[in-house]
Write a protein that holds these residues in place. Structure first.
Motif: not given
Length: 302
Positions: A238-265
């Motif tokens: 999520c690249h929306i510049d507000n608190e909601y977007g920043k929280q979603k971005f952090k949650s996804m980055m936390d997951f990305a650091s542990t996943t074995s998948m390729s995540l492609i946007g």
């Protein structure tokens, strides 16, 4: 020439918009963006649209010669539609509002943005129509946004009855790897770059497809449990510049650091434009012999 009422009735039936009821997203976002502006959207948009937030949004002249297809009502999309159309022509879109999704290599977006009143006025003065279809299109089994992605990848759909999420499509593809898959996605969606997180995979055969906003960590976790090697979506961040977007971005980055998948946007807009330039274009041409005009965004990452 085709009757507007006939086209609208056929679209309403095809996408079963009344069965879906009120759109869970835009029933919130349309009031959120228009009410602070004191814009009388309830009196401006069609009565049925105000109830369902899908379907005919603005009614023009009764006869349609040409249908324009776009994802978001950006200024440039609306300007081109107004300039190139004739009285009675229709704009068919996936979204009734612009969503500034942001750019993984550039600026973050504002989120949902209203259509400027001047464009609504010009559309009404020229007697043009606007029809939008959001979640009913995302979930359609033949004309869906994910279905178009699967077809472009020549993928075999393998969703099972125990997968209770109609927004995620599980598929098998011909054996590939992350680099080859990214190159293919850039070609299919005509984008200069993808957004990537997770791990580079040397062997990919099972993918999850989510057009538009797929930046839902729970969906990613479920995909990984189901043996997915590549999770492909319009948005993985999520690249929306507000608190909601920043929280979603952090949650996804936390997951990305542990996943074995390729995540492609592949960009929100580009992921959903595919169904318009393939399946929906053919649908209008086959059912009504209408001339169709595709309006791509000036920039897919926005």
């Amino acid at each position: 020439m085709n009757e507007l009422n006939e086209i609208v009735a056929r679209l309403d039936h095809e996408f079963q918009i009344e069965t879906f009821g009120k759109d869970i997203s835009f029933s919130r976002f349309i009031p959120t963006v228009y009410d602070p502006l004191k814009f009388g959207w309830k009196n401006t948009f069609e009565e049925k649209f105000v109830e369902l937030f899908n379907g005919l949004m603005l009614r023009g002249a009764p006869h349609v010669e040409k249908v324009f297809l776009a994802v978001f009502p950006t200024d440039s999309v609306l300007e081109r539609f107004i300039e190139e159309s004739k009285e009675g022509d229709m704009l068919f879109m996936h979204h009734p509002l612009l969503m500034e999704c942001g750019d993984p290599k550039g600026k973050w977006g504002k989120g949902f943005v209203p259509i400027k009143e001047k464009y609504i006025t010009q559309i009404k003065e020229k007697k043009l129509s606007v029809y939008t279809c959001h979640i009913p299109m995302d979930c359609h089994k033949q004309l869906g946004t994910n279905i178009a992605m699967a077809r472009a990848l020549n993928a075999t759909i393998i969703n099972s009855d125990d997968i209770n999420n109609e927004f995620v499509l599980y598929c098998e593809v011909e054996k590939t790897n992350s680099e080859e898959l990214i190159a293919k996605l850039k070609e299919i969606f005509e984008i200069p770059y993808v957004d990537f997180e997770g791990q580079i995979q040397n062997e990919i055969q099972k993918v999850a497809l989510v057009a538009g906003c797929g930046d839902v960590v729970d969906w990613m976790v479920e995909a990984e449990k189901n043996g997915v090697q590549a999770y492909i979506s319009g948005e993985i961040h999520c690249h929306i510049d507000n608190e909601y977007g920043k929280q979603k971005f952090k949650s996804m980055m936390d997951f990305a650091s542990t996943t074995s998948m390729s995540l492609i946007g592949v960009s929100h807009a580009a992921s959903e434009f595919l169904v318009l330039k393939t399946l929906m274009r053919k649908w209008f041409e086959h059912n009504f012999h209408l001339e169709t005009v595709l309006i791509a965004q000036e920039k897919w990452w926005y």
